[in-house]
Design a protein around this motif. Structure first.
Motif, mmCIF file in Angstrom:
data_model
loop_
_atom_site.group_PDB
_atom_site.id
_atom_site.type_symbol
_atom_site.label_atom_id
_atom_site.label_comp_id
_atom_site.label_asym_id
_atom_site.label_seq_id
_atom_site.Cartn_x
_atom_site.Cartn_y
_atom_site.Cartn_z
ATOM 1 N N ILE A 28 39.662 39.707 35.523
ATOM 2 C CA ILE A 28 40.936 38.990 35.404
ATOM 3 C C ILE A 28 41.981 39.631 36.312
ATOM 4 N N MET A 29 42.010 40.946 36.341
ATOM 5 C CA MET A 29 42.983 41.621 37.201
ATOM 6 C C MET A 29 42.676 41.360 38.679
ATOM 7 N N ASP A 30 41.406 41.339 39.045
ATOM 8 C CA ASP A 30 41.040 41.030 40.428
ATOM 9 C C ASP A 30 41.390 39.591 40.796
ATOM 10 N N ILE A 31 41.237 38.673 39.863
ATOM 11 C CA ILE A 31 41.616 37.277 40.109
ATOM 12 C C ILE A 31 43.105 37.202 40.447
ATOM 13 N N PHE A 32 43.926 37.925 39.718
ATOM 14 C CA PHE A 32 45.364 37.882 39.965
ATOM 15 C C PHE A 32 45.802 38.730 41.151
ATOM 16 N N LYS A 33 44.958 39.639 41.605
ATOM 17 C CA LYS A 33 45.265 40.410 42.817
ATOM 18 C C LYS A 33 44.931 39.612 44.076
#
Length: 167
Positions: A67-72
């Motif tokens: 999820i954090m990579d998606i938003f990065k």
């Protein structure tokens, strides 16, 4: 496999080229809501690899990381439907409300919150604004910490929360 940046992550790059990944996003949110890490199913001869995936206690687990990579990623975060984004914010609010400053998981949710607020046009919908404001105020009242500094940065950058650090 661990990736240094979101753009190195082949899963994120593949997702970014898709027009719709509705079911995938729903499943990721379900795993996050349950705080489940699908990499924990690795057993037997892969136990050592699994240990490397999980790292030390306090590390971000696979569901949180994706999820954090998606938003990065520069465009991948746009794949979240509005309602799914609201569910994600609901989960973050619950975790920020429930977890104490001593719990290492809270820092992960503070980091996730920062990414979501910065990359989701939060000022346009202000979903759960009062609840987030309450969580932020609680964190801002704590002693100096990484979480506190991160929330101060978020409050300065996201105009809806400016009054928490400017007032």
């Amino acid at each position: 496999m661990q990736y240094r940046t979101a753009s190195d992550n082949v899963v994120i790059e593949t997702l970014s080229r898709r027009l719709s990944v509705k079911t995938f996003m729903e499943k990721i949110l379900l795993l996050l809501n349950r705080e489940e890490d699908p990499t924990t199913i690795i057993e037997g001869e892969f136990t050592e690899i699994g240990a490397n995936i999980h790292g030390r206690p306090g590390d971000v687990h696979a569901t949180q990381k994706i999820i954090m990579d998606i938003f990065k990623h520069k465009t991948c975060h746009k794949l979240f439907y509005t309602n799914d984004l609201y569910v994600l914010i609901d989960i973050i609010v619950r975790q920020l409300s429930d977890l104490s400053y001593e719990d290492h998981r809270r820092t992960t949710y503070v980091d996730m919150c920062e990414l979501v607020l910065r990359h989701s046009d939060y000022n346009e919908h202000l979903h759960r604004f009062k609840d987030l404001e309450h969580c932020f105020l609680r964190i801002l009242e704590e002693e100096e910490s990484t979480d506190r500094r991160k929330i101060q940065e978020v409050c300065k950058e996201i105009s809806a929360f400016n009054s928490l650090v400017l007032g």
